[in-house]
Scaffold this motif. Structure first.
Motif, short mmCIF file in Angstrom:
data_model
loop_
_atom_site.label_atom_id
_atom_site.label_comp_id
_atom_site.label_asym_id
_atom_site.label_seq_id
_atom_site.Cartn_x
_atom_site.Cartn_y
_atom_site.Cartn_z
N GLY A 448 0.80 -1.21 0.00
CA GLY A 448 0.00 0.00 0.00
C GLY A 448 0.83 1.26 0.00
O GLY A 448 2.07 1.21 0.04
N TRP A 449 0.13 2.39 -0.04
CA TRP A 449 0.80 3.69 -0.05
C TRP A 449 1.61 3.90 1.24
O TRP A 449 2.68 4.51 1.22
N ALA A 450 1.11 3.40 2.36
CA ALA A 450 1.84 3.53 3.62
C ALA A 450 3.13 2.73 3.58
O ALA A 450 4.18 3.20 4.04
N GLN A 451 3.09 1.52 3.04
CA GLN A 451 4.27 0.65 3.04
C GLN A 451 5.40 1.21 2.18
O GLN A 451 6.56 1.16 2.58
N VAL A 452 5.08 1.77 1.02
CA VAL A 452 6.14 2.30 0.15
C VAL A 452 6.63 3.67 0.63
O VAL A 452 7.56 4.23 0.06
N ASN A 453 5.98 4.20 1.69
CA ASN A 453 6.44 5.46 2.27
C ASN A 453 7.06 5.24 3.65
O ASN A 453 7.19 6.19 4.44
N GLY A 454 7.46 4.00 3.93
CA GLY A 454 8.23 3.72 5.14
C GLY A 454 7.44 3.28 6.34
O GLY A 454 8.03 2.95 7.38
N TYR A 455 6.09 3.22 6.25
CA TYR A 455 5.28 2.81 7.39
C TYR A 455 5.08 1.30 7.33
O TYR A 455 4.06 0.80 6.88
N ARG A 456 6.08 0.58 7.79
CA ARG A 456 6.08 -0.87 7.71
C ARG A 456 6.72 -1.42 8.98
O ARG A 456 7.62 -0.81 9.54
N GLY A 457 6.25 -2.56 9.43
CA GLY A 457 6.85 -3.17 10.60
C GLY A 457 5.96 -3.02 11.83
O GLY A 457 4.74 -2.90 11.74
N GLU A 458 6.58 -2.99 12.99
CA GLU A 458 5.86 -2.98 14.26
C GLU A 458 5.08 -1.67 14.45
O GLU A 458 5.59 -0.58 14.18
N THR A 459 3.85 -1.80 14.90
CA THR A 459 3.01 -0.64 15.22
C THR A 459 2.49 -0.83 16.64
O THR A 459 1.31 -1.08 16.87
N ASP A 460 3.41 -0.70 17.62
CA ASP A 460 3.06 -0.98 19.01
C ASP A 460 2.49 0.23 19.73
O ASP A 460 2.09 0.13 20.89
N THR A 461 2.45 1.39 19.09
CA THR A 461 1.89 2.59 19.72
C THR A 461 0.93 3.27 18.75
O THR A 461 1.08 3.15 17.53
N PRO A 462 -0.06 4.02 19.27
CA PRO A 462 -0.98 4.75 18.39
C PRO A 462 -0.26 5.75 17.48
O PRO A 462 -0.71 5.99 16.35
N GLU A 463 0.86 6.32 17.95
CA GLU A 463 1.59 7.29 17.14
C GLU A 463 2.15 6.64 15.88
O GLU A 463 2.12 7.23 14.79
#
Length: 502
Positions: A448-463
Motif C-alpha cells: 500500500g501507499w503507507a508501506q512504500v512510504n516507510g510505514y512498515r513493521g511494528e506498530t506498538d503505539t498509536p503514534e
C-alpha cells in the motif's frame, strides 16, 4: 428499538409516510451473524452507458467491413484491399459515436426509453457521413471509394444500431422494474425534514429506494416517522446490507453532532449526504444535489464508483494469477524450507477484517513456532524468540506474504490497499484512533501507499499507527490505476525490505 415494523414488498416507500414503519427485511439485533444476508451489487449506470457507446462504435466499424464484402465483393465482384475501408470505418465510427454522445444519446435516462433514440442515431450517422465526404473531398480521395458501398455501410449501421438500442432499452426497463439500478438509501432522522424527504422521494422519479430510517431519540419521545433503531443499529445494518447512500435529515443547529455523525458513519462504504434546513455549514460539501426541490449536500463519497471497481478487480485477478504462475517454483522452495526448518503447518491462517469489516482468513507462510489467532495477538518484535530461522529471512524480505496472492485471486484482498491487521489489533486501534475504521471502505492490500512510504513493521503505539492510517486514507480518497501501478513499481524497492521489517 423504536417503531419496528415491516417495509413494503418491493422496498419502495408508500405515499402515506405517516403510516410508514420501515424496518429493513433481514435486519437483526447487533452481534448476530449477518454473513448470509447479502444484497446484489448496484449496476452502475455509467458502466451501461460506456458499454453502449463502445458497442455502437464496434457495430459501425464492422458494418463498414460487412458492406465492403456484401456490395463490392458480392455485387461488383471486385476484391480491393480491406485496409482503406477499415481505416474509413474506424474514423466514421469515432465521428458518429462522438456526435451521438454530444446529442445525449448515452445519458442513462435516454437509453432507457425507445422514444427519441432513433433521431439521435440518425443525426449522429448523418454528421459522420458528411464529415467523411468533406474529408474525402479535401484530400481528393473520394474517388477511391464506392458510393454504393458508402450508402450500404450507413444503412446497415443505422439498422443494427437502432436494433441494439431497442433491445437494450427493453432490457434496461426490465432490470429497472426489478430494482437493479435503484440506490438503497438510509435516512438518519425522524423529524419534519425526514418526513418531507420521504414524501418527495416517493413521489419523484428518482431511482432510489429507502431501506431504513434510523434516529437516536430521547427516552419517551417519538419521531414523526417510525424508526428502526439508532446510530449503532444503522452501522450494524450497513455492515450486513448494501447501502448506497446515507441521508442525514436534521436541522443544522448542532453542527458538532452532524460532524460526529459523519465521522462515525464514514466507516461504511456509502455516500453520506445531508438535507439541511439552514445554509450555514462548516463542513465543505463535495456536491449539491436536488432531491425533488430539496437541497441535499454530499459530504462523503464512496470510493471507486463506475468503472473503478471493475478495473481494479480485473487488475487484481489478472496480475495475481500471473504472479502465482511466475513465483510457483519459489513458493514450492519456501514451503519445503519451512517444513524442514521447524514442525508445524507451512501456511499460517489468521482472521482479518476485509472490505466493509467482513472477516476472512489471510494466508501467510508460517514464520513462527506459534500460530496466534485469538483475542490477544502479540506483535512480532526485534529479536523475537518466536520467529524461526527461515521465518526471520522471510519476514525481512516480505516473502512470507506471497500466499496472499491466493487471497487476491479469491477476491478477499487487493494487490494494493490498506494492510489488514489482526482482529485484536483492529478492535484496539478502532477505539483509540479516529477514522481508523475508514480503512475498510476498500479491500485490504498486499502492499500500500503507507508501506512504500516507510510505514512498515511494528506498530506498538498509536503514534506509529497514525501515520500509516493517514497514508491509507489518502490512498482511498485519491485512488487511480496509475497510483496502483506506481505503488506496485515502488514496492520491490521500498515495501519488501527495510530496517522496520523483522
Amino acid at each position: 428499538m423504536n417503531g419496528f415494523g415491516e417495509k413494503s414488498g418491493d422496498g419502495a416507500v408508500p405515499g402515506d409516510v405517516d403510516a410508514v414503519a420501515l424496518a429493513p427485511s433481514g435486519f437483526s439485533e447487533p452481534g448476530m451473524d449477518h454473513s448470509a444476508i447479502k444484497d446484489k451489487p448496484l449496476i452502475s449506470q455509467r458502466v451501461i452507458s460506456d458499454i453502449m457507446m463502445c458497442a455502437d462504435g464496434v457495430i459501425i466499424f464492422v458494418s463498414a467491413l460487412v458492406a465492403k464484402w456484401a456490395y463490392i465483393v458480392v455485387v461488383l465482384e471486385s476484391a480491393p484491399q480491406i485496409e482503406p475501408y477499415a481505416v474509413i470505418g474506424m474514423v466514421g465510427a469515432v465521428f458518429a459515436v462522438g456526435t451521438m454522445r454530444y446529442r445525449g444519446l448515452y445519458d442513462f435516462n435516454v437509453l432507457s426509453e425507445i422514444r427519441g433514440q432513433a433521431k439521435r442515431i440518425l443525426i449522429g450517422l448523418a454528421v459522420a457521413a458528411l464529415m467523411l465526404v468533406a474529408i474525402g473531398y479535401l484530400l481528393k480521395i473520394s474517388g477511391q471509394y464506392s458510393r454504393g458501398w458508402f450508402t450500404v455501410w450507413f444503412a446497415i449501421s443505422a439498422v443494427l444500431v437502432f436494433i441494439l438500442h431497442f433491445i437494450n432499452a427493453r432490457i434496461l426497463r426490465w432490470l429497472g422494474a426489478l430494482g437493479a439500478f435503484a440506490r438503497n438509501i438510509v435516512i438518519y432522522g425522524s423529524g419534519d425534514i425526514a418526513q418531507s424527504l420521504i414524501r418527495r422521494v416517493s413521489m419523484s422519479p428518482l431511482n432510489v429506494r429507502v431501506v431504513g430510517i434510523f434516529d437516536d431519540l430521547p427516552r419517551g419521545q417519538r419521531g414523526q416517522v417510525p424508526v428502526a433503531g439508532g446510530l449503532s443499529d444503522l452501522i450494524v445494518f450497513g455492515q450486513s446490507r448494501r447501502i448506497d447512500e446515507i441521508l442525514i435529515a436534521m436541522p443544522m443547529t448542532n453542527e458538532l453532532r452532524v460532524a460526529n455523525l459523519v465521522e462515525q458513519l464514514s466507516l461504511l462504504p456509502a455516500d453520506i449526504r445531508i438535507c439541511p434546513t439552514a445554509t450555514a455549514f462548516r463542513i465543505p460539501p463535495k456536491k449539491l444535489l436536488d432531491y425533488g426541490g430539496l437541497a441535499v449536500l454530499e459530504l462523503e463519497r464512496r470510493p471507486m464508483e463506475g468503472w473503478g471497481p471493475i478495473i481494479k478487480n480485473a487488475e487484481d485477478r489478472f496480475l495475481a494469477f500471473l504472479l502465482i504462475v511466475t513465483f510457483a517454483p519459489l513458493l514450492l522452495l519456501i514451503a519445503l524450507a519451512i517444513k524442514l526448518d521447524s514442525r508445524g503447518p507451512v501456511i499460517f491462517k489468521q482472521r482479518r477484517h476485509g472490505f466493509n469489516h467482513e472477516v476472512f482468513n489471510l494466508y501467510k507462510f508460517r514464520t513462527m513456532f506459534v500460530t496466534e489467532d485469538g483475542p490477544k495477538v502479540k506483535q512480532a518484535q526485534r529479536n523475537d524468540p518466536r520467529i524461526t530461522r527461515i521465518g526471520r529471512f522471510l519476514r525481512k524480505t516480505s516473502l512470507d506474504e506471497l500466499p496472499q496472492l491466493f487471497n487476491v485471486l479469491k477476491g478477499d484482498m487487493s494487490l494494493v490497499g490498506p494492510r489488514p491487521h489482526a482482529l485484536a489489533h483492529n478492535e484496539y486501534y478502532s477505539t483509540v484512533l479516529g477514522r481508523y475504521a475508514n480503512r475498510h471502505k476498500v479491500k485490504p492490500g498486499m502492499t500500500g501507499w503507507a508501506q512504500v512510504n516507510g510505514y512498515r513493521g511494528e506498530t506498538d503505539t498509536p503514534e506509529k499507527m497514525r501515520g500509516r492510517v493517514e497514508h491509507d486514507l489518502w490512498y482511498i480518497e485519491n485512488w487511480s490505476v496509475w497510483l496502483d501501478i506506481k505503488i506496485l513499481i515502488k514496492t520491490p524497492f521500498y515495501g519488501f525490505v527495510g530496517s522496520n521489517a523483522f
